[in-house]
Design a protein around this motif. Structure first.
Motif, mmCIF file in Angstrom:
data_model
loop_
_atom_site.group_PDB
_atom_site.id
_atom_site.type_symbol
_atom_site.label_atom_id
_atom_site.label_comp_id
_atom_site.label_asym_id
_atom_site.label_seq_id
_atom_site.Cartn_x
_atom_site.Cartn_y
_atom_site.Cartn_z
ATOM 1 N N PHE A 1 0.847 -1.177 0.000
ATOM 2 C CA PHE A 1 0.000 0.000 0.000
ATOM 3 C C PHE A 1 0.888 1.233 0.000
ATOM 4 O O PHE A 1 1.890 1.291 0.716
ATOM 5 C CB PHE A 1 -0.890 0.002 1.245
ATOM 6 N N CYS A 2 0.532 2.234 -0.815
ATOM 7 C CA CYS A 2 1.253 3.497 -0.846
ATOM 8 C C CYS A 2 0.299 4.606 -0.422
ATOM 9 O O CYS A 2 -0.799 4.738 -0.977
ATOM 10 C CB CYS A 2 1.797 3.774 -2.246
ATOM 11 N N GLN A 3 0.728 5.392 0.541
ATOM 12 C CA GLN A 3 -0.046 6.529 1.025
ATOM 13 C C GLN A 3 0.706 7.808 0.673
ATOM 14 O O GLN A 3 1.890 7.953 0.974
ATOM 15 C CB GLN A 3 -0.234 6.443 2.538
ATOM 16 N N HIS A 4 0.006 8.744 0.029
ATOM 17 C CA HIS A 4 0.636 9.982 -0.429
ATOM 18 C C HIS A 4 -0.244 11.142 0.008
ATOM 19 O O HIS A 4 -1.390 11.265 -0.413
ATOM 20 C CB HIS A 4 0.769 9.948 -1.954
ATOM 21 N N ILE A 5 0.296 12.025 0.867
ATOM 22 C CA ILE A 5 -0.414 13.221 1.328
ATOM 23 C C ILE A 5 0.470 14.419 1.016
ATOM 24 O O ILE A 5 1.630 14.461 1.429
ATOM 25 C CB ILE A 5 -0.711 13.163 2.836
ATOM 26 N N GLU A 6 -0.080 15.412 0.300
ATOM 27 C CA GLU A 6 0.770 16.497 -0.192
ATOM 28 C C GLU A 6 0.034 17.831 -0.210
ATOM 29 O O GLU A 6 -1.131 17.915 -0.584
ATOM 30 C CB GLU A 6 1.241 16.168 -1.609
ATOM 31 N N MET A 7 0.738 18.858 0.198
ATOM 32 C CA MET A 7 0.386 20.243 -0.076
ATOM 33 C C MET A 7 1.561 20.784 -0.872
ATOM 34 O O MET A 7 2.632 21.062 -0.305
ATOM 35 C CB MET A 7 0.184 21.024 1.224
ATOM 36 N N PRO A 8 1.443 20.888 -2.196
ATOM 37 C CA PRO A 8 2.606 21.165 -3.050
ATOM 38 C C PRO A 8 3.421 22.365 -2.600
ATOM 39 O O PRO A 8 2.885 23.441 -2.312
ATOM 40 C CB PRO A 8 1.969 21.404 -4.427
ATOM 41 N N GLY A 9 4.722 22.135 -2.516
ATOM 42 C CA GLY A 9 5.642 23.186 -2.117
ATOM 43 C C GLY A 9 5.701 23.463 -0.633
ATOM 44 O O GLY A 9 6.524 24.267 -0.180
ATOM 45 N N VAL A 10 4.853 22.785 0.153
ATOM 46 C CA VAL A 10 4.787 23.044 1.590
ATOM 47 C C VAL A 10 5.027 21.787 2.401
ATOM 48 O O VAL A 10 5.847 21.768 3.324
ATOM 49 C CB VAL A 10 3.412 23.669 1.967
ATOM 50 N N TRP A 11 4.323 20.702 2.068
ATOM 51 C CA TRP A 11 4.331 19.515 2.932
ATOM 52 C C TRP A 11 4.094 18.275 2.080
ATOM 53 O O TRP A 11 3.222 18.264 1.220
ATOM 54 C CB TRP A 11 3.226 19.655 3.987
ATOM 55 N N LEU A 12 4.889 17.246 2.331
ATOM 56 C CA LEU A 12 4.739 15.981 1.617
ATOM 57 C C LEU A 12 5.023 14.832 2.567
ATOM 58 O O LEU A 12 6.061 14.811 3.224
ATOM 59 C CB LEU A 12 5.702 15.903 0.417
ATOM 60 N N GLU A 13 4.098 13.893 2.636
ATOM 61 C CA GLU A 13 4.322 12.638 3.350
ATOM 62 C C GLU A 13 3.985 11.501 2.396
ATOM 63 O O GLU A 13 2.900 11.468 1.814
ATOM 64 C CB GLU A 13 3.460 12.560 4.612
ATOM 65 N N ARG A 14 4.925 10.566 2.250
ATOM 66 C CA ARG A 14 4.710 9.433 1.352
ATOM 67 C C ARG A 14 5.222 8.175 2.040
ATOM 68 O O ARG A 14 6.390 8.108 2.434
ATOM 69 C CB ARG A 14 5.430 9.652 0.024
ATOM 70 N N ALA A 15 4.339 7.224 2.223
ATOM 71 C CA ALA A 15 4.697 5.982 2.909
ATOM 72 C C ALA A 15 4.424 4.796 1.996
ATOM 73 O O ALA A 15 3.380 4.749 1.319
ATOM 74 C CB ALA A 15 3.878 5.838 4.196
ATOM 75 N N ARG A 16 5.342 3.860 1.971
ATOM 76 C CA ARG A 16 5.151 2.603 1.225
ATOM 77 C C ARG A 16 5.161 1.466 2.241
ATOM 78 O O ARG A 16 6.183 1.224 2.901
ATOM 79 C CB ARG A 16 6.237 2.421 0.169
ATOM 80 N N ILE A 17 4.042 0.808 2.364
ATOM 81 C CA ILE A 17 3.863 -0.261 3.349
ATOM 82 C C ILE A 17 3.789 -1.599 2.616
ATOM 83 O O ILE A 17 2.877 -1.823 1.806
ATOM 84 C CB ILE A 17 2.569 -0.066 4.171
ATOM 85 N N ASN A 18 4.745 -2.472 2.883
ATOM 86 C CA ASN A 18 4.764 -3.807 2.290
ATOM 87 C C ASN A 18 4.548 -4.826 3.404
ATOM 88 O O ASN A 18 5.277 -4.833 4.405
ATOM 89 C CB ASN A 18 6.099 -4.061 1.588
ATOM 90 N N ALA A 19 3.551 -5.673 3.221
ATOM 91 C CA ALA A 19 3.207 -6.636 4.271
ATOM 92 C C ALA A 19 4.362 -7.564 4.606
ATOM 93 O O ALA A 19 4.453 -8.068 5.734
ATOM 94 C CB ALA A 19 1.984 -7.454 3.856
ATOM 95 N N SER A 20 5.256 -7.804 3.657
ATOM 96 C CA SER A 20 6.373 -8.721 3.888
ATOM 97 C C SER A 20 7.531 -8.067 4.633
ATOM 98 O O SER A 20 8.479 -8.750 5.017
ATOM 99 C CB SER A 20 6.870 -9.285 2.556
ATOM 100 N N ASP A 21 7.469 -6.760 4.838
ATOM 101 C CA ASP A 21 8.534 -6.046 5.544
ATOM 102 C C ASP A 21 8.274 -6.177 7.049
ATOM 103 O O ASP A 21 7.671 -5.307 7.673
ATOM 104 C CB ASP A 21 8.550 -4.582 5.119
ATOM 105 N N THR A 22 8.746 -7.255 7.627
ATOM 106 C CA THR A 22 8.443 -7.536 9.032
ATOM 107 C C THR A 22 9.076 -6.514 9.976
ATOM 108 O O THR A 22 8.525 -6.238 11.043
ATOM 109 C CB THR A 22 8.903 -8.952 9.410
ATOM 110 N N LEU A 23 10.236 -5.950 9.592
ATOM 111 C CA LEU A 23 10.841 -4.926 10.438
ATOM 112 C C LEU A 23 9.952 -3.691 10.518
ATOM 113 O O LEU A 23 9.740 -3.117 11.587
ATOM 114 C CB LEU A 23 12.223 -4.551 9.916
ATOM 115 N N LEU A 24 9.421 -3.268 9.371
ATOM 116 C CA LEU A 24 8.531 -2.112 9.359
ATOM 117 C C LEU A 24 7.241 -2.407 10.111
ATOM 118 O O LEU A 24 6.770 -1.597 10.916
ATOM 119 C CB LEU A 24 8.210 -1.701 7.921
ATOM 120 N N MET A 25 6.674 -3.577 9.875
ATOM 121 C CA MET A 25 5.357 -3.884 10.440
ATOM 122 C C MET A 25 5.409 -4.175 11.935
ATOM 123 O O MET A 25 4.465 -3.855 12.669
ATOM 124 C CB MET A 25 4.739 -5.086 9.716
#
Length: 276
Positions: free
Chosen positions: A154-178
């Motif tokens: 899953f990819c989550q992208h939240i942006e206010m151009p030129g001001v704020w950007l958050e982008r997360a890539r969540i992979n179920a197989s990434d056990t360290l992240l999860m």
């Protein structure tokens, strides 16, 4: 077969009333405009009859608010990203506010089912003097139903151009992240609520917003996994990790109520659809 849809909703101020006009193609609709707070604030509910997205589906949503208009948008239920056989599912939302406009973007959670390949994008464009309160809530799997998020991404992208950007890539197989304490620590709900402005916020106003949010967090059971920050002078954000959606959503609603009073001197008028 893919099932794509578009929805555009425009809020305009006519005398003392905010009026909503919308256009759509495919299975996306807006229910009747409601005015539980009087004519100035228009409440609307997005309806997506299929109930979810599968691989290849795309939903495009565009909401705008003209000068002096105030719109509140929510949904009757969760957005569901179902298992994909190879193609990604995409939801794109663009919020555009003119000077002096206000908007509240308050959809219920997005649920990532095991095997989904999905992206959820939110872009906010605000003219000077415009202000917006919004949130984003994502649940991974259905832990209470013993349906974990075992594979997919899953990819989550939240942006206010030129001001704020958050982008997360969540992979179920990434056990360290999860599961790591430095990642999601086994939590399966990721949530944020944010106040964004088209102009830089006065220092005292921004600090008071942080203080109000932190008071709410400190009194909540999720205080150990929630925090408030201001990554830019135009943005205040609260981020939350929770084992389930319900406690995270409860915290976000409390912050929303507090910020509504702090920024706009408005009481919290809970959308009726949330209690159905």
């Amino acid at each position: 077969m893919t099932w794509n849809a578009t929805l555009a909703l425009d809020y305009t101020r006519q005398a003392s009333t905010t009026v909503a006009h919308f256009r759509h193609s495919g299975p996306l609709r807006i229910l009747q405009s409601l005015y539980p707070e009087g004519d100035v604030i228009c409440h609307n509910v997005i309806v997506h009859p299929p109930g979810g997205l599968v691989g290849g589906d795309t939903l495009d949503l565009a909401f705008s608010a003209g000068t002096g208009a105030h719109g509140l948008v929510t949904t009757p239920g969760a957005t569901r990203f179902y298992r994909s056989t190879g193609e990604a599912a995409l939801q794109r939302t663009r919020l555009s506010l003119q000077a002096g406009a206000r908007m509240e973007w308050l959809p219920l959670e997005a649920i990532c089912y095991s095997g989904c390949l999905a992206e959820n994008r939110l872009t906010m464009e605000l003219a000077p003097g415009a202000e917006l309160i919004g949130w984003d809530v994502t649940a991974f799997g259905l832990p209470a139903a013993s349906l974990p998020f075992a594979h997919g991404h899953f990819c989550q992208h939240i942006e206010m151009p030129g001001v704020w950007l958050e982008r997360a890539r969540i992979n179920a197989s990434d056990t360290l992240l999860m599961n790591s304490p430095l990642g999601m620590a086994g939590h399966r709900c990721l949530a944020s609520i944010f106040f964004v402005a088209g102009s830089k916020l006065e220092r005292n106003r921004r600090q008071a917003a942080l203080d109000v949010a932190r008071e709410v967090i400190e009194a909540h059971d999720l205080r150990a996994t929630a925090g408030a920050t201001s990554p830019d002078a135009q943005v205040v954000v609260v981020r939350v990790l929770a084992p389930l959606v319900e406690p995270a959503m409860a915290l976000l609603r409390q912050v929303w109520q507090a910020w509504r009073g702090h920024f706009w001197q408005l009481p919290a008028s809970t959308p009726r659809i949330w209690s159905m």
